[in-house]
Structure formats: C-alpha cells, structure tokens
Scaffold this active site. Structure first.
Site, PDB file in Angstrom:
ATOM      1  CG  ASP A  70      61.626  82.603  19.270  1.00 52.38           C
ATOM      2  OD1 ASP A  70      61.598  82.971  18.084  1.00 52.38           O
ATOM      3  OD2 ASP A  70      62.240  81.595  19.661  1.00 52.38           O
ATOM      4  NE  ARG A  71      57.209  78.583  14.385  1.00 50.63           N
ATOM      5  CZ  ARG A  71      57.149  78.323  13.075  1.00 50.63           C
ATOM      6  NH1 ARG A  71      56.085  78.681  12.377  1.00 50.63           N
ATOM      7  NH2 ARG A  71      58.160  77.714  12.467  1.00 50.63           N
ATOM      8  CG  ASP A  72      60.683  77.736  15.045  1.00 49.18           C
ATOM      9  OD1 ASP A  72      59.571  77.181  15.113  1.00 49.18           O
ATOM     10  OD2 ASP A  72      61.074  78.357  14.034  1.00 49.18           O
ATOM     11  NE  ARG A 110      68.568  87.296  11.200  1.00 48.59           N
ATOM     12  CZ  ARG A 110      68.155  86.047  11.333  1.00 48.59           C
ATOM     13  NH1 ARG A 110      66.973  85.692  10.854  1.00 48.59           N
ATOM     14  NH2 ARG A 110      68.887  85.130  11.929  1.00 48.59           N
ATOM     15  CE  LYS A 111      62.792  86.921  16.905  1.00 47.94           C
ATOM     16  NZ  LYS A 111      62.117  85.848  17.694  1.00 47.94           N
ATOM     17  CG  ASP A 155      64.915  75.192  17.407  1.00 43.27           C
ATOM     18  OD1 ASP A 155      64.548  74.978  16.233  1.00 43.27           O
ATOM     19  OD2 ASP A 155      65.778  76.043  17.695  1.00 43.27           O
ATOM     20  CB  THR A 156      62.574  70.576  14.361  1.00 41.57           C
ATOM     21  OG1 THR A 156      61.941  71.572  13.543  1.00 41.57           O
ATOM     22  CG2 THR A 156      61.570  69.990  15.334  1.00 41.57           C
ATOM     23  CB  THR A 208      59.117  83.363  14.488  1.00 40.32           C
ATOM     24  OG1 THR A 208      60.045  82.347  14.107  1.00 40.32           O
ATOM     25  CG2 THR A 208      58.037  83.486  13.428  1.00 40.32           C
TER      26      THR A 208
END
Length: 221
Positions: free
Chosen positions: A37-39, A136-137, A45-46, A79
C-alpha cells in the site's frame, strides 16, 4: 511516467485505474512480488494526499524496498485513491504526489517497479462512481492486474499495508501472508497476517528469500 494512452497524459488503463510500469527491470517468469500500500505504509498518511511538498516516508520503509530490489523481487504499489472520485483532487495531483514519493525512495536507492491506483468509489461522480469495484481493495483486482502484466506468482508473494483491506486483498488474490503496519496478527484460512512494528524483520525476510534454497521456503518458494 510511461504508457500514456486514451485517457490523457497519464497511464490509465480505464478512467479510474492507473497502471504505470516504472523502470525497465526484467524479472524471471513467475517471480514472487512485494506488494505495498502507499499512504500510511510507504509515506506518512496525510488524509487525501494532494500536495507533493507534504510527502514524507515512514521510518524503516526504504530498507524494506531496497532489500526486495537487491533480491530481484518486483516491488508493486497498490493504492486506493477515493479522493479522485470524490473530487478532492485529480490524476494530475496524484501524479505529482506519487512522483515525489518515488523520488524520496530513489534518494535512498529504493525503487518501485509498478504503480497501480484505483480511484473508483461509491461516493464519487460520473464514471468513477462505482460501488465495490473489482480493482478497489479489499478486492484483489490490482494484484491480479500486476500478475498479468509482470508474470508474477502470487502464491509466493507478500503484501504490506496499514489497513485490513490490504490484507483482505492479498488473501483474495491467493497470497499466503501479509504484514499489517502497526496492527495485530491473525490467522485466516490459507492466509497469515503478521504485525509489522519493526521493518527490520521484513528486511531480514526479503534478504533470505534471495539466498540459499532452504531459506526460500520463507517466501513460499
């Protein structure tokens, strides 16, 4: 950025699906992959990330990705980006943020081989307003797309994420295990969730996966 197509100057396979091959590394057929995952997993995470200047990497993630690179293990970002469907930002902002994340990784000699992003969400509008889209996950579509494009063996692959949806996507794609950032471990039928609080543990795992034959069983080889 590469593979621009019918949906403008971005590598979109469809209106809500970004599929970008990064670099030109060649992998053997049926290679195991490291999915991330990215964020919240790679970068801090923003919320709905739309500002490249606010991007910062999580502590310990660079050695994990660099270890996979050294082991010739493909590194794939998967993501969800519902902020695009919701109208908070567009693919232009996503491209800028993602480019910044990749540059931060590269500064530590860590590289990603493919990026997939799903913008579909039921709260969206227009063609992106899709509930429970297969890409979508927690659905496994992005992992299956990466398998098709890179020729991966999902049964020997790993996923790292900060949300149970990441783990569910891995399980549905047929992966044997996943690492949940700052989470709790659990055992599901055919899938093991391990808590990831010390990234050094995953670096050790990835290092072993590329060495002796007896150690390859750790990644399911």
């Amino acid at each position: 950025m590469a593979d621009t197509g019918a949906y403008g100057p971005y590598p979109l396979a469809e209106p809500g699906l970004w599929v970008e091959r990064v670099g030109s590394r060649v992998f053997p057929a049926n290679a195991p992959a490291l999915f991330l995952d990215r964020d919240g997993t790679i970068n801090v995470d923003t919320g709905y990330p739309d500002d490249p200047a606010k991007m910062a990497l999580r502590d310990g993630i660079v050695p994990v990705i660099a270890a996979a690179n050294r082991g010739n293990i493909p590194v794939v970002i998967v993501t969800n980006q519902s902020g695009i469907a919701r109208g908070y930002f567009g693919w232009k902002e996503f491209a800028a943020v993602n480019g910044r994340v990749l540059k931060l990784l590269a500064a530590g000699d860590a590289f990603v081989d493919m990026v997939l992003a799903c913008a579909y969400h039921e709260a969206g509008s227009g063609p992106l307003a899709v509930a429970d889209h297969p890409m979508r996950k927690p659905n496994p579509g992005m992992l299956l797309q990466a398998r098709q494009r890179l020729g991966l063996d999902l049964k020997r692959s790993l996923i790292v994420g900060d949300n149970p949806a990441d783990m569910q996507a891995g399980q549905r794609a047929g992966l044997p295990r996943g690492w949940l950032v700052d989470g709790e471990g659990s055992n599901e039928p055919g899938f093991e969730v391990l808590p990831l609080r010390n990234p050094d543990d995953l670096v050790w795992l990835l290092g072993l996966s590329s060495r002796s034959p007896e150690s390859r069983t750790i990644m399911g080889r």
